[in-house]
Write an enzyme that holds these catalytic residues in place. Structure first.
Site, PDB file in Angstrom:
ATOM      1  CB  CYS A  38       7.887  92.408 -31.318  1.00 23.24           C
ATOM      2  SG  CYS A  38       6.552  91.590 -32.202  1.00 23.24           S
TER       3      CYS A  38
ATOM      4  CD  GLU B 131       4.384  95.332 -38.428  1.00 18.33           C
ATOM      5  OE1 GLU B 131       4.210  95.497 -37.206  1.00 18.33           O
ATOM      6  OE2 GLU B 131       3.509  95.563 -39.269  1.00 18.33           O
TER       7      GLU B 131
HETATM    8  P1  NAD Z   1      17.628  93.687 -36.210  1.00 16.06           P
HETATM    9  O1  NAD Z   1      17.046  95.005 -36.581  1.00 16.06           O
HETATM   10  O2  NAD Z   1      19.020  93.646 -35.747  1.00 16.06           O
HETATM   11  O3  NAD Z   1      17.542  92.677 -37.454  1.00 16.06           O
HETATM   12  C1  NAD Z   1      16.359  92.395 -38.135  1.00 16.06           C
HETATM   13  C2  NAD Z   1      16.677  91.982 -39.567  1.00 16.06           C
HETATM   14  O4  NAD Z   1      17.260  93.090 -40.240  1.00 16.06           O
HETATM   15  C3  NAD Z   1      17.682  90.848 -39.677  1.00 16.06           C
HETATM   16  O5  NAD Z   1      17.347  90.016 -40.762  1.00 16.06           O
HETATM   17  C4  NAD Z   1      18.999  91.574 -39.932  1.00 16.06           C
HETATM   18  O6  NAD Z   1      19.946  90.777 -40.587  1.00 16.06           O
HETATM   19  C5  NAD Z   1      18.521  92.721 -40.804  1.00 16.06           C
HETATM   20  N1  NAD Z   1      19.370  93.915 -40.811  1.00 16.06           N
HETATM   21  C6  NAD Z   1      20.350  94.251 -39.924  1.00 16.06           C
HETATM   22  N2  NAD Z   1      20.879  95.439 -40.271  1.00 16.06           N
HETATM   23  C7  NAD Z   1      20.217  95.868 -41.370  1.00 16.06           C
HETATM   24  C8  NAD Z   1      20.284  97.045 -42.165  1.00 16.06           C
HETATM   25  N3  NAD Z   1      21.139  98.035 -41.917  1.00 16.06           N
HETATM   26  N4  NAD Z   1      19.418  97.173 -43.203  1.00 16.06           N
HETATM   27  C9  NAD Z   1      18.502  96.221 -43.470  1.00 16.06           C
HETATM   28  N5  NAD Z   1      18.415  95.071 -42.754  1.00 16.06           N
HETATM   29  C10 NAD Z   1      19.252  94.894 -41.697  1.00 16.06           C
HETATM   30  O7  NAD Z   1      16.630  93.070 -35.140  1.00 16.06           O
HETATM   31  P2  NAD Z   1      16.814  91.685 -34.327  1.00 16.06           P
HETATM   32  O8  NAD Z   1      17.654  91.937 -33.140  1.00 16.06           O
HETATM   33  O9  NAD Z   1      17.167  90.600 -35.247  1.00 16.06           O
HETATM   34  O10 NAD Z   1      15.299  91.440 -33.867  1.00 16.06           O
HETATM   35  C11 NAD Z   1      14.810  91.845 -32.644  1.00 16.06           C
HETATM   36  C12 NAD Z   1      14.049  93.139 -32.786  1.00 16.06           C
HETATM   37  O11 NAD Z   1      12.960  92.965 -33.687  1.00 16.06           O
HETATM   38  C13 NAD Z   1      13.428  93.586 -31.477  1.00 16.06           C
HETATM   39  O12 NAD Z   1      13.592  94.968 -31.322  1.00 16.06           O
HETATM   40  C14 NAD Z   1      11.952  93.243 -31.660  1.00 16.06           C
HETATM   41  O13 NAD Z   1      11.069  94.012 -30.880  1.00 16.06           O
HETATM   42  C15 NAD Z   1      11.768  93.482 -33.121  1.00 16.06           C
HETATM   43  N6  NAD Z   1      10.616  92.739 -33.629  1.00 16.06           N
HETATM   44  C16 NAD Z   1       9.486  93.422 -33.971  1.00 16.06           C
HETATM   45  C17 NAD Z   1       8.362  92.736 -34.399  1.00 16.06           C
HETATM   46  C18 NAD Z   1       7.081  93.448 -34.749  1.00 16.06           C
HETATM   47  O14 NAD Z   1       6.213  92.836 -35.351  1.00 16.06           O
HETATM   48  N7  NAD Z   1       6.907  94.703 -34.388  1.00 16.06           N
HETATM   49  C19 NAD Z   1       8.414  91.338 -34.493  1.00 16.06           C
HETATM   50  C20 NAD Z   1       9.584  90.690 -34.134  1.00 16.06           C
HETATM   51  C21 NAD Z   1      10.690  91.395 -33.717  1.00 16.06           C
END
Ligand code: NAD
Length: 535
Positions: free
Chosen positions: A306, A272
């Site tokens: 998002c 997502e």
């Molecule tokens: P992010 O990708 O930086 O982090 C998300 C999660 O992944 C965190 O728990 C982080 O610690 C973890 N993470 C970071 N690097 C990783 C790796 N290499 N492998 C596995 N996990 C890792 O995203 P963010 O900045 O925390 O969140 C914002 C983003 O999330 C925005 O782009 C937003 O659109 C998206 N989002 C999407 C949805 C949806 O349902 N489509 C919902 C909420 C947020």
């Protein structure tokens, strides 16, 4: 609890008004919740309350051994949990639903303290999670029941499609909707008989830990839901390396990395991811409703959502009228930092978010964009506040045009024809959510069908589709793979297993038939099955 609100333009004097946010989360509560983290090494991380910048919590971090232990414990607990009747597991979800609604104030405080969002937006998470718990609590038996399928040879073969849990689901969630994105995805995984190892973002871990505690109170065996914490690029891959299925929510960039690692292991993943969502205001829209809808679409959770809207396409004939109403409503929004209802928008979550928002706005303005409302950071309200901002005259070379800002910033564009609006809305690699406004709902549905997004809301911003939890929700293109909610949202956590039983005769030459005779007989049988619609 304290309350403070401020008009975007006219009331800047709220300095320090959000004092005491951290004191609403006492050290004893943090210490109790922290025990829910599978961690033993002594490493810790400190979080801050975004509304005030005060220290909020010191939380234990998990080493790789801890992650392994979390999976071992989850794996040991999973078979007994899966062996319970679905009815029993569904009962846990329904009890969780009731407890959540009863004790919502506790978690609303935590969500606000950890994210800085307004209480109304924190309540959206309670609504979403309660709806999903009710839905899967009631419908899981139907989603998961064995289904008779037509057998290979009518009368001789019977086939049943069954659903088996994947095992241990690894779930990685971001900070922006900490209750919804840790619990919402765990609900269907658990009711399908899986155990879960969840890594919430450390900044918002208290909310996830609180929810897990409530789940245990509702009857979940504690080992069936493990929480680990740590640096995403370190602990995230450790989860993907061990999980039987990965449910990831976060940025598109990280999602690609998760997908690559899951593919290498041949385990499934739902992703997502990000969006650059569009809202279309058609010429016949109710402009007042559309302007109020645009405020919800663009500024809920300060745009850190998002499915929130960052591109607004308005029919030229109504653009001036619509924009005047939208800008007026936006300028009237009350920014606030108290742990109570009353503010229309809260703070951003982190300095990184504020930096992106400020950069996108400043760069656009420097390159010629016009600010119709907002436009500035508001350090007078708290360290991470930014005004809800409407930009006009945005052009493709500006970062805000195509990149996800993930903040309270929307760019407006005018269109002349429906075709032009649809083409512009679809001109993005993302495909998460969109919104169409018209008094003619039949026309709204037709336009919706032409938009390449996983959800489309007609005459609502995002809550109509997201709240319809029996229907799937997720992204096309760079916005992800797979869906949450509905049948897809639970079946992704299962393996389909077909059990077929053959009676009397084998499917092969028998009773003295040679190969040719068998082939002839079967050819006749295949023709008959088609002619008599037996298959
Ligand atoms: P992010 O990708 O930086 O982090 C998300 C999660 O992944 C965190 O728990 C982080 O610690 C973890 N993470 C970071 N690097 C990783 C790796 N290499 N492998 C596995 N996990 C890792 O995203 P963010 O900045 O925390 O969140 C914002 C983003 O999330 C925005 O782009 C937003 O659109 C998206 N989002 C999407 C949805 C949806 O349902 N489509 C919902 C909420 C947020």
């Amino acid at each position: 609890m304290t309350e403070s609100t401020s008009q975007v333009r006219s009331n800047p004097a709220a300095k320090g008004a959000a004092r005491g946010v951290a004191s609403a989360v006492p050290a004893a509560l943090v210490a109790r919740l922290a025990k829910g983290v599978t961690a033993s090494g002594g490493a810790t991380a400190e979080t801050i309350a975004p509304l005030t910048g005060e220290p909020l919590a010191t939380l234990p971090l998990s080493s790789e051994e801890d992650v392994q232990r979390a999976f071992d414990q989850a794996r040991r607990a999973q078979p007994a949990w899966a062996a319970l009747p679905v009815r029993h597991r569904a009962g846990v979800l329904l009890r969780f639903h009731d407890l959540l609604l009863k004790r919502q104030d506790e978690v609303l405080d935590l969500i606000q303290a950890e994210t800085g969002k307004a209480r109304l937006h924190a309540f959206e998470e309670v609504m979403a999670v309660a709806s999903a718990a009710r839905h899967y609590g009631r419908a899981a038996r139907s989603y998961l029941r064995d289904r008779r399928r037509g057998g290979a040879v009518p009368g001789l073969t019977s086939a049943v499609e069954a659903r088996r849990p994947k095992g241990v689901v690894g779930q990685i969630s971001p900070w922006n909707y900490p209750l919804e994105l840790s619990v919402g995805d765990a609900l269907p995984a658990l009711v399908a008989g899986n155990a879960v190892v969840n890594k919430p973002d450390t900044q918002t871990a208290l909310t996830a830990l609180w929810a897990r505690e409530l789940f245990v109170e509702a009857g979940l065996p504690p080992q069936a839901w493990q929480i680990v914490l740590g640096d995403g690029p370190v602990v995230g891959p450790q989860i993907v390396e061990r999980a039987d299925y990965v449910a990831f929510t976060g940025s598109t960039r990280t999602g690609r990395d998760v997908a690559r690692r899951a593919a290498e292991r041949l385990v499934g993943a739902s992703l997502e991811l990000g969006g650059k969502n569009a809202m279309l205001v058609l010429a016949d829209a109710d402009l007042d409703r559309a302007a109020a809808g645009a405020v919800r679409a663009c500024f809920s959770s300060a745009g850190q959502l998002c499915i929130s809207v960052e591109r607004l396409y308005v029919h030229r004939s109504v653009a001036d009228d619509f924009l005047a109403r939208f800008a007026e409503k936006t300028a009237a929004l009350r920014l606030g930092g108290g742990l109570a209802y009353g503010a229309d928008m809260g703070s951003l979550v982190s300095a990184r978010q504020l930096e992106t928002v400020t950069r996108h706005v400043e760069q656009a303005v420097k390159a010629g964009a016009t600010v119709l409302a907002g436009g500035r950071a508001r350090p007078d309200l708290g360290p991470l506040f930014h005004e809800p901002t409407i930009l006009d005259g945005v052009t493709p070379e500006m970062a805000v045009c195509a990149e996800e800002t993930f903040g309270p910033v929307v760019s407006v564009y005018r269109f002349d024809t429906e075709d032009e609006a649809v083409a512009a809305a679809n001109d993005t690699p993302y495909g998460l959510n969109s919104s169409v406004w018209t008094k003619d709902t039949a026309r709204g549905r037709k336009v919706a069908a032409r938009l390449r997004t996983g959800t489309v809301n007609v005459n609502e911003a995002y809550a109509a589709a997201y709240g319809s939890v029996a229907s799937p929700m997720g992204g096309m293109g760079d916005s992800g793979l797979g869906r949450r909610h509905g049948a897809e949202g639970i079946l992704r956590y299962t393996e389909a297993q077909t059990i077929a039983v053959q009676r009397l005769l084998p499917i092969g030459p028998s009773m003295g038939l040679d190969d040719r005779k068998f082939a002839e007989l079967f050819t006749t049988g295949l023709k008959a099955m088609k002619a008599f619609r037996l298959k």
